[in-house]
Design a protein around this motif. Structure first.
Motif, PDB file in Angstrom:
ATOM      1  N   MET A 207       0.843  -1.179   0.000  1.00 50.52           N
ATOM      2  CA  MET A 207       0.000   0.000   0.000  1.00 50.52           C
ATOM      3  C   MET A 207       0.893   1.248   0.000  1.00 50.52           C
ATOM      4  O   MET A 207       1.942   1.266   0.636  1.00 50.52           O
ATOM      5  CB  MET A 207      -0.893   0.017   1.234  1.00 50.52           C
ATOM      6  N   TYR A 208       0.425   2.259  -0.721  1.00 53.70           N
ATOM      7  CA  TYR A 208       1.189   3.492  -0.854  1.00 53.70           C
ATOM      8  C   TYR A 208       0.394   4.662  -0.279  1.00 53.70           C
ATOM      9  O   TYR A 208      -0.792   4.806  -0.552  1.00 53.70           O
ATOM     10  CB  TYR A 208       1.473   3.780  -2.323  1.00 53.70           C
ATOM     11  N   LYS A 209       1.063   5.507   0.494  1.00 49.72           N
ATOM     12  CA  LYS A 209       0.434   6.728   0.975  1.00 49.72           C
ATOM     13  C   LYS A 209       0.198   7.641  -0.225  1.00 49.72           C
ATOM     14  O   LYS A 209       0.860   7.515  -1.259  1.00 49.72           O
ATOM     15  CB  LYS A 209       1.330   7.450   1.983  1.00 49.72           C
ATOM     16  N   ILE A 210      -0.710   8.589  -0.065  1.00 49.51           N
ATOM     17  CA  ILE A 210      -1.075   9.458  -1.183  1.00 49.51           C
ATOM     18  C   ILE A 210       0.144  10.202  -1.735  1.00 49.51           C
ATOM     19  O   ILE A 210       0.276  10.355  -2.950  1.00 49.51           O
ATOM     20  CB  ILE A 210      -2.219  10.424  -0.803  1.00 49.51           C
ATOM     21  N   SER A 211       1.058  10.640  -0.868  1.00 51.65           N
ATOM     22  CA  SER A 211       2.235  11.369  -1.348  1.00 51.65           C
ATOM     23  C   SER A 211       3.142  10.461  -2.179  1.00 51.65           C
ATOM     24  O   SER A 211       3.664  10.874  -3.218  1.00 51.65           O
ATOM     25  CB  SER A 211       3.007  11.987  -0.188  1.00 51.65           C
TER      26      SER A 211
ATOM     27  N   PHE B  49       2.160   7.759  -3.775  1.00 54.36           N
ATOM     28  CA  PHE B  49       1.409   7.410  -4.976  1.00 54.36           C
ATOM     29  C   PHE B  49       1.424   8.565  -5.980  1.00 54.36           C
ATOM     30  O   PHE B  49       1.553   8.343  -7.190  1.00 54.36           O
ATOM     31  CB  PHE B  49      -0.026   7.037  -4.595  1.00 54.36           C
ATOM     32  N   ALA B  50       1.313   9.779  -5.472  1.00 49.67           N
ATOM     33  CA  ALA B  50       1.370  10.955  -6.341  1.00 49.67           C
ATOM     34  C   ALA B  50       2.714  11.008  -7.065  1.00 49.67           C
ATOM     35  O   ALA B  50       2.774  11.250  -8.276  1.00 49.67           O
ATOM     36  CB  ALA B  50       1.140  12.223  -5.522  1.00 49.67           C
ATOM     37  N   GLU B  51       3.780  10.767  -6.326  1.00 43.82           N
ATOM     38  CA  GLU B  51       5.115  10.784  -6.924  1.00 43.82           C
ATOM     39  C   GLU B  51       5.272   9.677  -7.968  1.00 43.82           C
ATOM     40  O   GLU B  51       5.844   9.881  -9.036  1.00 43.82           O
ATOM     41  CB  GLU B  51       6.169  10.643  -5.837  1.00 43.82           C
ATOM     42  N   MET B  52       4.742   8.496  -7.666  1.00 43.89           N
ATOM     43  CA  MET B  52       4.848   7.352  -8.582  1.00 43.89           C
ATOM     44  C   MET B  52       4.109   7.590  -9.893  1.00 43.89           C
ATOM     45  O   MET B  52       4.563   7.173 -10.956  1.00 43.89           O
ATOM     46  CB  MET B  52       4.249   6.095  -7.933  1.00 43.89           C
ATOM     47  N   THR B  53       2.949   8.233  -9.796  1.00 41.00           N
ATOM     48  CA  THR B  53       2.072   8.358 -10.964  1.00 41.00           C
ATOM     49  C   THR B  53       2.205   9.681 -11.706  1.00 41.00           C
ATOM     50  O   THR B  53       1.781   9.789 -12.848  1.00 41.00           O
ATOM     51  CB  THR B  53       0.601   8.215 -10.535  1.00 41.00           C
ATOM     52  N   GLY B  54       2.758  10.680 -11.039  1.00 41.17           N
ATOM     53  CA  GLY B  54       2.831  11.998 -11.660  1.00 41.17           C
ATOM     54  C   GLY B  54       1.553  12.811 -11.465  1.00 41.17           C
ATOM     55  O   GLY B  54       1.448  13.926 -11.963  1.00 41.17           O
TER      56      GLY B  54
ATOM     57  N   SER C  52      -0.906  14.915  -9.001  1.00 38.02           N
ATOM     58  CA  SER C  52      -0.753  15.637  -7.739  1.00 38.02           C
ATOM     59  C   SER C  52      -1.691  15.070  -6.679  1.00 38.02           C
ATOM     60  O   SER C  52      -2.682  14.397  -7.005  1.00 38.02           O
ATOM     61  CB  SER C  52      -1.052  17.125  -7.945  1.00 38.02           C
ATOM     62  N   LYS C  53      -1.378  15.367  -5.429  1.00 35.98           N
ATOM     63  CA  LYS C  53      -2.253  14.925  -4.337  1.00 35.98           C
ATOM     64  C   LYS C  53      -3.637  15.552  -4.500  1.00 35.98           C
ATOM     65  O   LYS C  53      -4.644  14.891  -4.239  1.00 35.98           O
ATOM     66  CB  LYS C  53      -1.653  15.295  -2.977  1.00 35.98           C
ATOM     67  N   GLU C  54      -3.670  16.795  -4.955  1.00 36.49           N
ATOM     68  CA  GLU C  54      -4.950  17.473  -5.164  1.00 36.49           C
ATOM     69  C   GLU C  54      -5.767  16.780  -6.252  1.00 36.49           C
ATOM     70  O   GLU C  54      -6.969  16.601  -6.116  1.00 36.49           O
ATOM     71  CB  GLU C  54      -4.721  18.948  -5.539  1.00 36.49           C
ATOM     72  N   THR C  55      -5.093  16.372  -7.316  1.00 40.32           N
ATOM     73  CA  THR C  55      -5.774  15.653  -8.399  1.00 40.32           C
ATOM     74  C   THR C  55      -6.299  14.319  -7.888  1.00 40.32           C
ATOM     75  O   THR C  55      -7.440  13.945  -8.188  1.00 40.32           O
ATOM     76  CB  THR C  55      -4.831  15.444  -9.598  1.00 40.32           C
ATOM     77  N   LEU C  56      -5.492  13.614  -7.112  1.00 41.58           N
ATOM     78  CA  LEU C  56      -5.938  12.328  -6.562  1.00 41.58           C
ATOM     79  C   LEU C  56      -7.152  12.520  -5.653  1.00 41.58           C
ATOM     80  O   LEU C  56      -8.098  11.729  -5.695  1.00 41.58           O
ATOM     81  CB  LEU C  56      -4.805  11.640  -5.805  1.00 41.58           C
ATOM     82  N   ARG C  57      -7.156  13.575  -4.861  1.00 39.55           N
ATOM     83  CA  ARG C  57      -8.312  13.847  -3.997  1.00 39.55           C
ATOM     84  C   ARG C  57      -9.544  14.163  -4.842  1.00 39.55           C
ATOM     85  O   ARG C  57     -10.650  13.708  -4.547  1.00 39.55           O
ATOM     86  CB  ARG C  57      -8.004  14.993  -3.037  1.00 39.55           C
TER      87      ARG C  57
ATOM     88  N   ASP D 284      -1.458  -1.606  -5.921  1.00 40.84           N
ATOM     89  CA  ASP D 284      -0.944  -1.808  -7.279  1.00 40.84           C
ATOM     90  C   ASP D 284      -2.049  -1.715  -8.336  1.00 40.84           C
ATOM     91  O   ASP D 284      -1.817  -1.230  -9.441  1.00 40.84           O
ATOM     92  CB  ASP D 284      -0.214  -3.146  -7.386  1.00 40.84           C
ATOM     93  N   GLY D 285      -3.242  -2.183  -8.005  1.00 40.68           N
ATOM     94  CA  GLY D 285      -4.371  -2.051  -8.932  1.00 40.68           C
ATOM     95  C   GLY D 285      -4.706  -0.595  -9.184  1.00 40.68           C
ATOM     96  O   GLY D 285      -5.023  -0.194 -10.305  1.00 40.68           O
ATOM     97  N   SER D 286      -4.601   0.217  -8.145  1.00 41.54           N
ATOM     98  CA  SER D 286      -4.824   1.660  -8.273  1.00 41.54           C
ATOM     99  C   SER D 286      -3.780   2.274  -9.203  1.00 41.54           C
ATOM    100  O   SER D 286      -4.066   3.204  -9.951  1.00 41.54           O
ATOM    101  CB  SER D 286      -4.738   2.349  -6.913  1.00 41.54           C
ATOM    102  N   TYR D 287      -2.560   1.743  -9.117  1.00 40.33           N
ATOM    103  CA  TYR D 287      -1.474   2.256  -9.958  1.00 40.33           C
ATOM    104  C   TYR D 287      -1.810   2.076 -11.445  1.00 40.33           C
ATOM    105  O   TYR D 287      -1.663   3.006 -12.245  1.00 40.33           O
ATOM    106  CB  TYR D 287      -0.153   1.566  -9.620  1.00 40.33           C
ATOM    107  N   PHE D 288      -2.273   0.896 -11.809  1.00 40.99           N
ATOM    108  CA  PHE D 288      -2.647   0.631 -13.202  1.00 40.99           C
ATOM    109  C   PHE D 288      -3.703   1.638 -13.666  1.00 40.99           C
ATOM    110  O   PHE D 288      -3.601   2.224 -14.748  1.00 40.99           O
ATOM    111  CB  PHE D 288      -3.173  -0.799 -13.360  1.00 40.99           C
ATOM    112  N   LEU D 289      -4.718   1.839 -12.849  1.00 34.98           N
ATOM    113  CA  LEU D 289      -5.801   2.762 -13.210  1.00 34.98           C
ATOM    114  C   LEU D 289      -5.309   4.209 -13.285  1.00 34.98           C
ATOM    115  O   LEU D 289      -5.703   4.962 -14.172  1.00 34.98           O
ATOM    116  CB  LEU D 289      -6.955   2.641 -12.210  1.00 34.98           C
ATOM    117  N   ALA D 290      -4.417   4.582 -12.377  1.00 30.15           N
ATOM    118  CA  ALA D 290      -3.867   5.938 -12.387  1.00 30.15           C
ATOM    119  C   ALA D 290      -3.064   6.198 -13.654  1.00 30.15           C
ATOM    120  O   ALA D 290      -3.183   7.267 -14.266  1.00 30.15           O
ATOM    121  CB  ALA D 290      -3.002   6.162 -11.148  1.00 30.15           C
TER     122      ALA D 290
END
Length: 113
Positions: A1-5, A7-12, A14-19, A43-49
């Motif tokens: 599991m990844y914290k929002i920060s 995950f934001a860094e991994m996907t490009g 922003s935290k605001e966009t994820l929210r 990881d499933g969230s990563y694919f979708l992001a």
């Protein structure tokens, strides 16, 4: 599991966009800790992001992205991408015509001088 920060860094994204994506039910966290409301992604969230990042690059609207994400099997994704490609090709054609018209307008101004 990844914290929002993380995950934001991994996907490009922003935290605001994820929210925002969570708010509009586009990409919800895999888990929200009830004690501190921290959002966690998997990881499933990563694919979708990553899919959403690509759709943004292709200028999909939020509503179009929601439509893609609601179709869990992604059976209509290819059709939507082909549709988007046709629209972009038409826009390119229109822009080329505008460039030609600008060139002709500029050329006509020089002839009068």
């Amino acid at each position: 599991m990844y914290k929002i920060s993380e995950f934001a860094e991994m996907t490009g994204l922003s935290k605001e966009t994820l929210r925002y994506y969570a708010e509009v039910k586009l990409l919800e966290p895999a888990f929200i800790d009830p004690n501190n409301n921290y959002r966690y992604y998997d990881d499933g969230s990563y694919f979708l992001a990553i899919l959403l990042v690509q759709l943004r690059k292709f200028r999909f609207t939020i509503q179009e992205m929601i439509s893609v994400m609601e179709d869990k099997s992604f059976t209509h994704l290819e059709d939507l991408l082909k549709q988007k490609k046709k629209i972009i090709q038409m826009q390119i054609k229109e822009l080329r015509l505008q460039v030609k018209e600008i060139d002709e307008f500029l050329a006509s101004g020089k002839e009068e001088s």
